[in-house]
Design an enzyme around this catalytic site. Structure first.
Site, PDB file in Angstrom:
ATOM      1  N   CYS A  45      49.389  35.396  46.531  1.00 47.60           N
ATOM      2  CA  CYS A  45      50.608  35.544  45.750  1.00 47.60           C
ATOM      3  C   CYS A  45      50.353  35.186  44.277  1.00 47.60           C
ATOM      4  O   CYS A  45      49.630  35.898  43.595  1.00 47.60           O
ATOM      5  CB  CYS A  45      51.741  34.716  46.348  1.00 47.60           C
TER       6      CYS A  45
ATOM      7  N   HIS B  86      52.133  35.938  52.233  1.00 44.66           N
ATOM      8  CA  HIS B  86      52.131  34.580  52.766  1.00 44.66           C
ATOM      9  C   HIS B  86      52.066  34.658  54.294  1.00 44.66           C
ATOM     10  O   HIS B  86      52.463  35.647  54.889  1.00 44.66           O
ATOM     11  CB  HIS B  86      53.403  33.840  52.357  1.00 44.66           C
TER      12      HIS B  86
END
Length: 484
Positions: A329, A426
């Site tokens: 991310c 994630h």
């Protein structure tokens, strides 16, 4: 409809764990139950079934209850962006950015959203197990409170107070908290739970008897310290990990000031062939097989923190000696050549250089991307599940070699030599197939399969068994049916 609230004498007293355990206990008894966290401040978050964002620990509690996480379960989420400011999420959606002093004036707006979410949730479930935040005795934060007694008073619900004996001073915690509450709030507390006890309970019994005599309130149980208990944390990075039987892959993660979703690493902490180390400010960077740059709520400022603490040089040296690097991310964004935030969405407006390990540029843009995803590793059949929570769109030649195939699109990037990889996903290690394949790509020979999703289920069952054995569950259920 009945609501029971679990509050704690301190942060990390065990509120989240008790709520998760009670949700699983009630689920096993056939009760339609849901968790509720009126207000949370955390950088670990999850994507809900309605496309919103809530705290990660609340999503775990929903799993314990056997229901899909929903934005109503955590209607006010504050995601810190600096020491004094945070992004405000109301009922799953970004409301804006606010500083600490400004938020106190905003509490009435937050209160309206919070109560509306609780009422909507209550219409769909038989029982709500609510969780406080921090301590109800923070007298500087009492005005306009919605996180603890402010909610309990509005919902007219009973409260159980949890104290952590492992950190010491549990009797002072419990009695002192009561003393700082007003008469109505003290009456609302129906009993105590002592958490994380080690040793012979007979040695504790005189203290518990004194506590009941001193306060006139019952101790509803003493929960033992659960060795090796690993479940999604609300926010704090765990300092220790389970003992390893075969430490064959050394993984180092910088503990960024605004690290987000560090629960990504729980599966690695559990893995018997991985030794995971978080490295904080001022700590030496140890040798590693893999360096993982984690997610961040403030990509540019955490990138500057990496530079100040020698990480770019350490990563370059690491790569020269054949090491691997993974960015997740915000960490993926940092691996690129530039990070642009011309609208100041995550901090001061501007353009800053990245680590230059992948040929891509990330531009921050309004509109947070929130989605749960499934797919496979690009070019493989290994299945992956995960979720995206990020600002920013990445573009560049690096994306021509993606890491994941998500069916309708690709995600991530792999360098030409395979040493550097990045992704927006994630939870990428939670699925056993993806975990094994990713660890093989990162240099682990013959990785063992580890199913973190199944581990969560086992730990929730273990937690519920512990509550059944050590709490007066029937008396707690009586609170749910009678409120007294």
């Amino acid at each position: 409809m009945t609501t029971l609230m679990i509050q704690g004498t301190t942060s990390d007293a065990g509120k989240s764990t008790v709520v998760a355990g009670l949700c699983r206990v009630l689920k096993r008894r056939g009760v339609r139950v849901a968790p509720f966290k009126p207000q949370n401040m955390a950088l670990n978050s999850a994507v809900t079934e309605d496309g919103g964002e809530i705290g990660r620990s609340t999503a775990l509690q929903a799993q314990a209850a056997g229901v899909a996480p929903h934005s109503d379960m955590n209607p006010v989420l504050l995601k810190p962006e600096s020491e004094r400011g945070a992004q405000v999420i109301l009922r799953g959606r970004v409301h804006g950015h606010i500083d600490a002093l400004g938020y106190h004036g905003f509490k009435q707006t937050a209160r309206v959203s919070m109560l509306a979410a609780w009422q909507d949730l209550s219409a769909r479930f038989d029982v709500i197990i609510a969780e406080g935040a921090g301590s109800p005795a923070e007298i500087n934060l009492r005005a306009g409170d919605i996180a603890n007694m402010g909610f309990a008073e509005a919902a007219d619900c009973p409260v159980l107070l949890v104290g952590d004996i492992d950190r010491g001073g549990v009797f002072a915690q419990l009695v002192g908290t009561l003393e700082l509450l007003n008469a109505s709030e003290r009456a609302r507390i129906r009993g105590f739970i002592v958490n994380r006890f080690r040793g012979d309970i007979d040695l504790l019994t005189p203290g518990l008897e004194w506590l009941e005599a001193r306060t006139g309130k019952p101790v509803l149980g003493t929960l033992p310290f659960l060795a090796g208990h690993l479940l999604d944390a609300e926010d704090a990075v765990a300092a220790t990990q389970a003992e390893k039987h075969a430490q064959t892959l050394n993984v180092v993660v910088p503990r960024l000031p605004r690290i987000s979703n560090h629960t990504d690493f729980d599966a690695l902490r559990l893995h018997p062939q991985v030794a995971l180390t978080f490295v904080g400010e001022g700590e030496p960077i140890p040798p590693a097989d893999v360096i993982i740059v984690p997610g961040s709520k403030s990509t540019a400022s955490d990138l500057a923190w990496l530079s100040r603490h020698g990480w770019p040089e350490a990563i370059d040296r690491h790569l020269r000696y054949g090491g691997r690097v993974l960015g997740i991310c915000g960490g993926f964004q940092m691996l690129g050549e530039w990070v642009e935030d011309m609208d100041g969405l995550e901090g001061p407006a501007g353009r800053v250089p990245g680590l230059g390990l992948l040929p891509l540029t990330t531009r921050m843009a309004p509109g947070k991307q929130l989605r749960n995803v499934t797919g496979t590793l690009a070019g493989e059949s290994a299945r992956v599940t995960g979720y995206e929570i990020h600002n920013g769109v990445s573009e560049g030649a690096a994306l021509a070699r993606p890491l994941f195939d998500l069916g309708d699109r690709f995600d991530g990037a792999v360098s030409d030599d395979g040493q550097v990889v990045g992704t927006y996903l994630h939870g990428l290690f939670d699925h056993p197939e993806a975990c094994a394949s990713l660890l093989a790509r990162l240099g682990l020979v013959a990785p063992a399969p580890v199913d973190y999703t199944a581990h969560r289920e086992r730990e929730l069952e273990r937690l519920a068994d512990t509550l059944e054995a050590h709490l007066d569950i029937e008396r707690i259920i009586a609170l749910l049916t009678k409120g007294s």
